[in-house]
Design a protein around this motif. Structure first.
Motif, PDB file in Angstrom:
ATOM      1  N   GLY A  55       1.020  -0.923   0.050  1.00 51.03           N
ATOM      2  CA  GLY A  55      -0.028  -0.027   0.125  1.00 51.03           C
ATOM      3  C   GLY A  55       1.162   1.059  -0.525  1.00 51.03           C
ATOM      4  N   SER A  88       1.572   0.013   4.925  1.00 48.46           N
ATOM      5  CA  SER A  88      -0.661  -0.434   4.603  1.00 48.46           C
ATOM      6  C   SER A  88      -0.757  -1.647   4.561  1.00 48.46           C
ATOM      7  CB  SER A  88      -1.016   0.340   3.661  1.00 48.46           C
ATOM      8  OG  SER A  88      -0.341   1.699   3.566  1.00 48.46           O
ATOM      9  N   THR A  90      -4.285  -3.411   1.992  1.00 45.99           N
ATOM     10  CA  THR A  90      -5.249  -3.395   1.523  1.00 45.99           C
ATOM     11  C   THR A  90      -6.951  -4.260   1.168  1.00 45.99           C
ATOM     12  OG1 THR A  90      -4.721  -1.515  -0.054  1.00 45.99           O
ATOM     13  CG2 THR A  90      -6.299  -2.396  -1.170  1.00 45.99           C
ATOM     14  N   GLY A  93     -11.725  -2.513  -0.840  1.00 50.16           N
ATOM     15  CA  GLY A  93     -11.122  -1.605  -1.317  1.00 50.16           C
ATOM     16  C   GLY A  93     -10.812  -0.204  -1.047  1.00 50.16           C
ATOM     17  N   THR A  95      -7.863   0.963   2.290  1.00 47.53           N
ATOM     18  CA  THR A  95      -6.221   0.577   2.586  1.00 47.53           C
ATOM     19  C   THR A  95      -5.665   0.773   4.213  1.00 47.53           C
ATOM     20  OG1 THR A  95      -5.641   1.453   0.429  1.00 47.53           O
ATOM     21  CG2 THR A  95      -4.252   1.347   1.581  1.00 47.53           C
ATOM     22  N   THR A 115      -8.234   4.780   3.742  1.00 44.72           N
ATOM     23  CA  THR A 115      -8.461   5.395   2.833  1.00 44.72           C
ATOM     24  C   THR A 115      -9.360   4.501   1.470  1.00 44.72           C
ATOM     25  OG1 THR A 115      -6.085   6.342   2.647  1.00 44.72           O
ATOM     26  CG2 THR A 115      -7.331   6.449   0.829  1.00 44.72           C
ATOM     27  N   LYS A 116     -10.583   4.928   0.868  1.00 39.81           N
ATOM     28  CA  LYS A 116     -10.593   4.517  -0.364  1.00 39.81           C
ATOM     29  C   LYS A 116     -10.526   4.467  -1.261  1.00 39.81           C
ATOM     30  CE  LYS A 116     -15.776   5.244   0.706  1.00 39.81           C
ATOM     31  NZ  LYS A 116     -16.935   5.452   0.585  1.00 39.81           N
ATOM     32  N   ASP A 117      -9.950   3.886  -2.660  1.00 37.14           N
ATOM     33  CA  ASP A 117      -9.435   3.631  -3.070  1.00 37.14           C
ATOM     34  C   ASP A 117      -9.805   4.394  -4.462  1.00 37.14           C
ATOM     35  OD1 ASP A 117      -7.182   2.681  -1.445  1.00 37.14           O
ATOM     36  OD2 ASP A 117      -7.743   0.210  -2.189  1.00 37.14           O
ATOM     37  N   ASP A 118     -11.295   4.725  -4.169  1.00 35.21           N
ATOM     38  CA  ASP A 118     -12.287   4.631  -5.834  1.00 35.21           C
ATOM     39  C   ASP A 118     -12.208   6.486  -4.971  1.00 35.21           C
ATOM     40  OD1 ASP A 118     -14.132   5.580  -3.529  1.00 35.21           O
ATOM     41  OD2 ASP A 118     -15.261   4.560  -4.418  1.00 35.21           O
ATOM     42  N   ASN A 159     -11.311  11.073   0.751  1.00 37.95           N
ATOM     43  CA  ASN A 159     -11.538   9.632   1.399  1.00 37.95           C
ATOM     44  C   ASN A 159     -11.065   9.029   2.477  1.00 37.95           C
ATOM     45  OD1 ASN A 159      -8.533  10.447  -0.432  1.00 37.95           O
ATOM     46  ND2 ASN A 159      -8.935   8.217  -1.415  1.00 37.95           N
ATOM     47  N   GLN A 160     -10.184   9.893   3.087  1.00 41.50           N
ATOM     48  CA  GLN A 160     -10.055   9.812   4.800  1.00 41.50           C
ATOM     49  C   GLN A 160     -10.590   9.772   5.894  1.00 41.50           C
ATOM     50  OE1 GLN A 160      -5.765  11.902   3.321  1.00 41.50           O
ATOM     51  NE2 GLN A 160      -4.697   9.228   2.814  1.00 41.50           N
TER      52      GLN A 160
END
Length: 344
Positions: A55, A88, A90, A93, A95, A115-118, A159-160
């Motif tokens: 990650g 990290s 994952t 989706g 991390t 963290t949202k990977d999208d 996104n975190q």
């Protein structure tokens, strides 16, 4: 789709207890006293080899990682005693990254970022009501420990989200070396209905180094005696650091009322009673006074242990949402004994 779970009244009460720490404001420490029985107790086991997912690596300063938890007033101290991590894993989706660590001989803070990977934002109204289904941080330490954990959403539009684990060992010291964190299933608690909605089903496993500078100071040169509800305690240790504190000692004998309680005591299942010989042993008033005149009741952050066989006790904990520069601390008062603080 969110899956809804239903809990019994007892399970709901336990869930509320587990989220008590998350209800505290994340910037200013509370001045109220929290019962020791509500701290999270655990037995830390010897760490074993664990796989770690790839990650993003955190490359900032420790103070950057902890800013969502402790603010930005003590960045110099955090960077002096803390260490960035950057490990990290994952899944589903998401991390999870262990960003940074700081602590002292007995207290430890680790901050993680989810963290949202999208790239989408976290759609939660209150991050303090988030929880993992299970989450443990295991050290190379065999013995009792206590602590707590909570989420913070520093920027609701990104996104975190951040997650902090605080651990205090009751006996021995936190060993430098390696640790592993295991987390699974992200849920959100509905305080109105008592329901828990599963937001994400997943599993995250991390291994990271436990390395930081212990800047705690011992305030006692000789033992002191303090009167408590259990009798007269001989206090042999009072340690203070920017991260937390520790008080330990013993009783030569209990007073008559406490001795009778000890003779008749039967271990209760579930929550420790409000008045028990163990609680009385640990109920030592500890107040920190800053040079500004502000006082901080360290009992707010306290957990600990008590041993009936030798009548020894410890009282210790991390500060909930603050780091204190010891240069700003005037004294610590244990019972009616005031000890000056001189930073080293």
């Amino acid at each position: 789709m969110l899956s809804k779970l239903h809990f019994s009244e007892e399970q709901k009460e336990n869930m509320v207890d587990r989220l008590m720490r998350a209800q505290l404001e994340p910037v200013q420490p509370k001045k109220r006293r929290r019962p020791i029985g509500r701290t999270v107790a655990a037995i830390a086991a010897v760490a074993a080899v664990m796989s770690m997912g790839a990650g993003a690596v955190y490359s900032g300063l420790a103070s950057d990682a902890f800013s969502a938890i402790f603010g930005t007033e003590q960045t110099e101290i955090i960077d002096k005693i803390g260490k960035p991590l950057g490990v990290s894993d994952t899944d589903a989706g998401i991390t999870v990254t262990a960003d940074a660590i700081l602590g002292d001989e007995h207290n430890l803070n680790v901050v993680f970022t989810l963290t949202k990977d999208d790239g989408s934002s976290w759609d939660v109204t209150d991050a303090k009501l988030l929880s993992f289904g299970e989450a443990t941080v295991r050290l190379n330490h065999l013995g009792g420990s206590h602590g707590g954990a909570w989420f913070v959403d520093e920027d609701p539009n990104d996104n975190q989200i951040q997650y902090v684990e605080q651990i205090t060992v009751d006996d021995g010291s936190i060993p430098m070396g390696s640790a592993k964190a295991s987390m699974s299933d992200l849920t959100v608690y509905d305080s109105q209905t008592g329901d828990v909605q599963q937001v994400i089903e997943g599993s995250w496993n991390l291994r990271f180094d436990v390395q930081y500078e212990d800047s705690s100071v011992e305030l006692l040169t000789d033992s002191v005696q303090v009167v408590t509800d259990a009798g007269t305690a001989t206090v042999t240790e009072v340690r203070l650091s920017p991260v937390g504190f520790r008080v330990s000692g013993y009783y030569e004998a209990f007073n008559a009322e406490t001795q009778q309680m000890a003779d008749n005591y039967e271990a209760a299942s579930g929550r420790e009673p409000d008045d028990s010989p163990f609680r009385r042993m640990r109920d030592v008033p500890v107040v920190m006074t800053l040079k500004s005149g502000e006082t901080v009741d360290l009992g707010t952050y306290a957990g600990g242990s008590a041993n009936m066989s030798d009548r020894s006790f410890t009282l210790s904990g991390c500060y909930e949402s603050a780091i204190y520069n010891l240069d700003d601390v005037e004294s610590v008062t244990v019972g009616d004994v005031t000890l000056p603080v001189t930073a080293q």
